[in-house]
Every structure is written in C-alpha cells, then in structure tokens.
Design a protein around this motif. Sequence first.
Motif, short mmCIF file in Angstrom:
data_model
loop_
_atom_site.label_atom_id
_atom_site.label_comp_id
_atom_site.label_asym_id
_atom_site.label_seq_id
_atom_site.Cartn_x
_atom_site.Cartn_y
_atom_site.Cartn_z
N TRP A 174 0.83 -1.21 0.00
CA TRP A 174 0.00 0.00 0.00
C TRP A 174 0.87 1.26 0.00
O TRP A 174 0.62 2.19 -0.75
CB TRP A 174 -0.92 -0.01 1.22
CG TRP A 174 -1.74 1.22 1.38
CD1 TRP A 174 -1.42 2.35 2.07
CD2 TRP A 174 -3.03 1.47 0.80
NE1 TRP A 174 -2.43 3.28 1.98
CE2 TRP A 174 -3.43 2.76 1.21
CE3 TRP A 174 -3.88 0.72 0.01
CZ2 TRP A 174 -4.64 3.32 0.83
CZ3 TRP A 174 -5.11 1.28 -0.37
CH2 TRP A 174 -5.47 2.57 0.04
N ASP A 175 1.90 1.26 0.85
CA ASP A 175 2.78 2.43 0.93
C ASP A 175 3.50 2.65 -0.40
O ASP A 175 3.65 3.80 -0.85
CB ASP A 175 3.82 2.24 2.04
CG ASP A 175 3.20 2.31 3.43
OD1 ASP A 175 2.07 2.82 3.56
OD2 ASP A 175 3.85 1.84 4.39
N TYR A 178 1.02 4.18 -2.91
CA TYR A 178 0.75 5.58 -2.58
C TYR A 178 1.89 6.47 -3.06
O TYR A 178 1.67 7.51 -3.70
CB TYR A 178 0.54 5.74 -1.08
CG TYR A 178 0.34 7.18 -0.64
CD1 TYR A 178 -0.93 7.76 -0.69
CD2 TYR A 178 1.42 7.97 -0.22
CE1 TYR A 178 -1.11 9.10 -0.32
CE2 TYR A 178 1.25 9.28 0.16
CZ TYR A 178 -0.02 9.85 0.11
OH TYR A 178 -0.19 11.16 0.46
N ASP A 179 3.12 6.04 -2.77
CA ASP A 179 4.29 6.82 -3.20
C ASP A 179 4.39 6.86 -4.71
O ASP A 179 4.77 7.89 -5.30
CB ASP A 179 5.57 6.22 -2.61
CG ASP A 179 5.65 6.38 -1.10
OD1 ASP A 179 4.95 7.25 -0.55
OD2 ASP A 179 6.42 5.62 -0.46
N THR A 182 1.87 9.39 -6.10
CA THR A 182 2.32 10.75 -5.78
C THR A 182 3.50 11.16 -6.64
O THR A 182 3.53 12.27 -7.21
CB THR A 182 2.68 10.84 -4.29
OG1 THR A 182 1.54 10.50 -3.49
CG2 THR A 182 3.15 12.25 -3.94
N LYS A 202 -3.89 14.43 -9.75
CA LYS A 202 -4.16 13.37 -8.77
C LYS A 202 -5.65 13.29 -8.48
O LYS A 202 -6.22 12.19 -8.36
CB LYS A 202 -3.37 13.63 -7.49
CG LYS A 202 -3.37 12.46 -6.53
CD LYS A 202 -2.40 12.66 -5.39
CE LYS A 202 -2.33 11.44 -4.49
NZ LYS A 202 -1.36 11.63 -3.38
N SER A 206 -8.07 10.03 -9.32
CA SER A 206 -8.93 9.43 -8.30
C SER A 206 -10.39 9.43 -8.73
O SER A 206 -11.12 8.44 -8.52
CB SER A 206 -8.77 10.17 -6.97
OG SER A 206 -7.45 10.07 -6.47
N SER A 275 -5.83 1.58 -4.61
CA SER A 275 -5.26 2.71 -3.86
C SER A 275 -6.05 3.98 -4.12
O SER A 275 -6.36 4.74 -3.20
CB SER A 275 -3.80 2.90 -4.22
OG SER A 275 -3.01 1.83 -3.75
N THR A 278 -9.11 4.01 -2.24
CA THR A 278 -8.86 3.86 -0.80
C THR A 278 -9.45 2.54 -0.28
O THR A 278 -10.25 2.50 0.66
CB THR A 278 -9.42 5.05 0.00
OG1 THR A 278 -9.18 6.26 -0.71
CG2 THR A 278 -8.79 5.14 1.37
#
Length: 396
Positions: A174-175, A178-179, A182, A202, A206, A275, A278
């Motif tokens: 997940w991390d 996310y990175d 971004t 972004k 989404s 992601s 969410t």
Amino acid sequence: MIRRILEDKLIQGLKSMPVVVLLGPRQVGKTTLAIDLTKLDLGKPLHYLDLELDSDLAKLDDAESYLRRFENQLMVIDEIQRRPALFKILRGLVDVRKRAGERTCQFLLLGSASKDLLQQSSETLAGRIRYLELSPFSVMELYQNDPSGFNYEKLWFRGGFPDSYLAETDSDSWDWRYDFITTYVERDIPLFGAQVSATRMKRFWSMLAHYHGQQAVLSEIAKSLEVSHTTIRTYLDILQDFFMVRQLQPWSGNTRKRLVKSPKIYIRDTGLLHSLLTIPSFEQLMGHPLVGASWEGFVIENISTLLTPDWVSSYYRSSNQSEIDLVLEGPAREVWAIEIKKSVSPTLSSGFYHACEDIQATRKLVIYSGSDQFPMKGGIEVIGLVAFLKMIREKN
C-alpha cells in the motif's frame, strides 16, 4: 525469471532488428529485464546509458561521435524520450552499419510511455524498428512461474508492479503504491513536458477510478475540477499515454440497434485502482461496490496483454441495455462474446443473449473466478481465467 512471456520476443528482436524499443510505465522492470536478457550470448558486448543521469546525458552532447565509438556493440539507452533528437542520428548509424553487414540489434531503447517517442521513432526509423510493451506482472507470467502456488487474489488486490506485488506485507505494498501515484503526478508526468497541476491530476485520476468499467462522463469531471472538457480530455490522454489507463472502444460492426459510442475506462493496474479508491485490504475489496468492476478490469487487462495485433477487442452495449463486457474478433472471422463475472455461480441476463444475436457471436463464454469449466444453456461455456488465457495463447 518471472517475465517469460516477453523473453522470446525480446531475444528474437535483438537478433533480427537493428533497433528494438521496450516500452512501459516506470517501475515496471524494463531496465532489469533488458540488462538480464542482454547478458545472454548475443555475440557482442553491451554498453548501457541512463538518460536520467546527468553524466550519461552529457555524453550525448555530440551524440553521433559518441555512438560511433560502439560499433558491433549493443547500446542500451534508457529513458530515450529525454533525447528525441537521437532518432535521426540512430537512423543514419543503422544504415551505415547495415551496409557494412551488421544485421543484429545495435540499439535497445527503453522508454516510459511517451507518445512523442512513438511518433518520432516511427517517422525516422520505419522498417528498422520493433516495439515491445512490458506490462506489470500478469496472471500467466506468475502462473507459469509457479503453477501450484499461484493465487490470483494477491495479484488482483496488489496489482502487478513488481515492488507492489513482491512487498513483504499488504501495508508495504500500500505504501509503495501511494508513493508511486504521488511521484507520478509530481515528478514523472511533468518530466515528460506535460504542463498539468500535480494536485489536479491526482484528483482527476482518483475521480476517474470511480468510473472504472464505465463510460466516464468527462463533462461532470471537468465541472468538478473547474476546467474545460478539452482539458479533461488532455488529462485522460496523458494517463493513457503513460499506460495508466485503458480505453475499451465500443463495438462498431453492422447492426440496426442504437449503440453506445463512448469508450469504457479502466485503470490498467488494479493495485493502483484500489489505492485510488482507498481500499486498503482484500476483505474491504470483497465488500466494495466496485468489486465486480475491479474484477472485470483485471480480467480484461490480462487478456489484452496476450492478444496479438490481429485480434480486435471492444465492448457492446445498445440503447436498450443489451450488453457484452468484451468482444474479441479474431483473424479467422471469429467473434467471441465474453461476459465477466466475479461470482462462482454466474447468472446471465437476457440482454447478454440478445447482444450475442446482434453481433452474431461464433462463441459465447463466461469468465468467472472459479476454476471448473462447464456449459450453460444457449451454447455458453463457463471457464476460469487461467484456462481462458491458456486458450488465447494457443490461438496465438
């Protein structure tokens, strides 16, 4: 090595074409694959340049003089889109070496999804170049690597980017995702010259995720982001150019029915999709309203990565809601109507049967999340994803 599906094509290209281009999104493993495969006995040494390094980029200030030094060597140039002017130089070098009798690959170019790369190289290197696309890990790659231990749920939930799929835990995966998202909007997309606000891109990405498996109403998204419809179309094209989004076009065959004409939108990697929506765990995915659409996109992406250019894919939907999730038209005048169901006990609406008549389907299939294969009424075959992908590979 997991990436077996592309190995033979890449090796064949390296042995038969003067220039091979390996395209795909960042972090998908292009550099690792290229370096690993070019360590094989190709009859010439390898030299590597990474154009994201200022030191390597500086070597190409006088590119022709520099590249002439590496005759009878394989030059791997990473992130080639950072120096598009190289293509004209490469054409001249290729032609000179061809006249001297050099027939195998001279340049292996790696690019991170740039439309400019495709346009520029196709104009200057026609007949001298072969394109290959490296996608994130697919079902068939992982299944062939470990048939007894493969479980599609991990790939479906985490997606196929190697660092996400191979992460120690779901939290680490997940991390990473996310990175990745971004970094893509803040650094990678602007690096290619796209003048887009990172925050707005972004948000758009989404919002687009909520249209996954549907026709995106771009005018609604434009209104929410306070930009024009044309700007939103540009955003969508950017994400498609970077292999983040797939647009599945509507079927365009002959029928008297009024058909929906807008493409369906899919976030190509379901890990990124989850992601953006969410959805932090597989259990929450199972209870999410978009679980069916996520599975549909997962199936379509895995099929699409296996199709050869002589197959045409689309979807069918008429104004009276007769619908087929995926239509595959093959080289032998085959028309496959494919419904995609997450349920292990799939049921079909009458609209699917009507749609099959409209397109004159020669084969009707349901791909579901189980592994058994069995018939349904109306000549419909129910089949698991792995078995269907094996079928496609045999057809190719």
